[in-house]
Write an enzyme that holds these catalytic residues in place. Structure first.
Site, PDB file in Angstrom:
ATOM      1  N   ALA A 265       0.804  -1.238   0.000  1.00 38.04           N
ATOM      2  CA  ALA A 265       0.000   0.000   0.000  1.00 38.04           C
ATOM      3  C   ALA A 265       0.827   1.274   0.000  1.00 38.04           C
ATOM      4  O   ALA A 265       0.268   2.363   0.124  1.00 38.04           O
ATOM      5  CB  ALA A 265      -0.986   0.030   1.159  1.00 38.04           C
ATOM      6  N   ALA A 266       2.148   1.170  -0.185  1.00 39.76           N
ATOM      7  CA  ALA A 266       2.962   2.383  -0.256  1.00 39.76           C
ATOM      8  C   ALA A 266       2.544   3.243  -1.441  1.00 39.76           C
ATOM      9  O   ALA A 266       2.404   4.475  -1.332  1.00 39.76           O
ATOM     10  CB  ALA A 266       4.442   2.029  -0.348  1.00 39.76           C
ATOM     11  N   GLY A 267       2.336   2.610  -2.598  1.00 43.75           N
ATOM     12  CA  GLY A 267       1.914   3.358  -3.779  1.00 43.75           C
ATOM     13  C   GLY A 267       0.540   3.974  -3.601  1.00 43.75           C
ATOM     14  O   GLY A 267       0.298   5.117  -4.023  1.00 43.75           O
ATOM     15  N   ASP A 268      -0.378   3.245  -2.977  1.00 41.41           N
ATOM     16  CA  ASP A 268      -1.717   3.781  -2.735  1.00 41.41           C
ATOM     17  C   ASP A 268      -1.658   4.966  -1.777  1.00 41.41           C
ATOM     18  O   ASP A 268      -2.400   5.947  -1.934  1.00 41.41           O
ATOM     19  CB  ASP A 268      -2.621   2.698  -2.159  1.00 41.41           C
ATOM     20  CG  ASP A 268      -2.830   1.536  -3.121  1.00 41.41           C
ATOM     21  OD1 ASP A 268      -2.781   1.765  -4.344  1.00 41.41           O
ATOM     22  OD2 ASP A 268      -3.028   0.405  -2.641  1.00 41.41           O
TER      23      ASP A 268
END
Length: 317
Positions: A265-268
């Protein structure tokens, strides 16, 4: 094409009218921690298991909400325990969810996630009800979409549905952001509806046909992608930062240095931080920095939505 800034909040707008609309997936994440990723045919003993709310769409909605944006979600879940849990979670996060409908004949989407001791993950997504989100569902949410200022989409729901959402937003004068994940090629007519395109290395390579491993590669991929008519593009490169393109040119923003625990979820989180800052009227540079700061906090924590920070946590980053 020069994209106008995101419109300011409408005078007297009801709090039920969200500034950001996320059209996308809701999954229950089934997370297994392992010392390393197994080889084909190999059995490993894991270190732990958890079931937590996820899905790229829901993750980005949570990130937007926690980072200060009045947010609504449009999606599909099954009429099952996972689906009820995901909707209850949106409610706890203060996300408007009238557009999240339950299908009694389809199971809620799930994601099988392995996270190893190097904090790298591998993910298998079973779309379930996410695959049933249809253009007619977007038509039903047209009034809500028309009152928004920003639409955020990803590619874990059918492409025809994403196209419909982008087209309706464009007709309403709503700014569009597409996080083109998971990686796939996209037709010209979809890219032409995108004001902000956000991709990582593999996604940029899939769209541009140019391998991306470092900032110079990202710049070359962006040049190819801009020929599609999408002028504002962000390529996220993990620890190598972000390469951004808008009408002022190409810019590289190095990433904050942190000790990563889990990159899920880093990109989110980056997308949510960037979009929330744009909605507040921040410059592109400030919005990228805010997205990076939020993502830097997220990777130091385990889990998907559990790792996403609130805005007051960004003060020291």
């Amino acid at each position: 094409m020069t994209t106008a800034p995101i419109a300011p909040p409408r005078d007297g707008a009801s709090t039920a009218h969200a500034d950001a609309i996320v059209v996308g997936s809701l999954n229950m994440d089934l997370v297994v921690r392992t010392p390393r990723h197994p080889q084909p045919g190999e059995t490993l003993l894991g270190k732990g298991f958890d079931a937590t709310p996820g899905g790229k769409g829901a993750n980005q909605a949570v990130a937007l909400a926690r980072l200060g944006a009045n947010t609504a979600m449009v999606g599909r879940v099954g009429d099952d325990a996972y689906g009820r849990a995901l909707v209850a979670n949106l409610d706890r996060e203060g996300i408007h969810h009238r557009g999240v409908l339950a299908r009694p004949d389809t199971e809620t989407g799930v994601a099988m996630i392995q996270v190893d001791d190097a904090s790298q993950n591998s993910i298998v997504v079973i779309p379930g009800s996410n695959g049933e989100l249809s253009p007619s569902d977007i038509a039903s949410a047209d009034a809500t979409l028309g009152r928004a200022r920003l639409l955020v989409c990803q590619l874990e729901v059918p492409l025809a549905t994403v196209r419909e959402a982008l087209a309706r937003a464009r007709r309403h004068g709503v700014t569009t952001l597409l996080n083109a994940a998971p990686a796939m090629t996209l037709p010209q007519d979809v890219l032409a509806l995108v004001d902000w395109l956000v991709v990582n290395e593999s996604e940029a390579a899939a769209l541009s046909g140019h391998p991306v491993g470092h900032p110079d590669d990202a710049a070359q991929a962006i040049r190819r992608l801009r020929q599609s008519g999408c002028r504002q593009i962000l390529v996220t490169l993990g620890a190598q930062g972000v390469v951004a393109a808008d009408d002022s040119g190409l810019h590289h923003y190095p990433a904050p240095k942190v000790a990563a625990v889990d990159t899920t979820a880093a990109g989110d989180t980056f997308v949510g931080g960037f979009a929330a800052a744009l909605l507040r009227g921040a410059s592109v540079e400030a919005a990228v920095r805010e997205g990076q700061a939020a993502a830097a906090i997220a990777v130091t924590r385990p889990g998907a939505q559990a790792s996403i920070p609130h805005r007051d946590e960004l003060a020291d980053h």
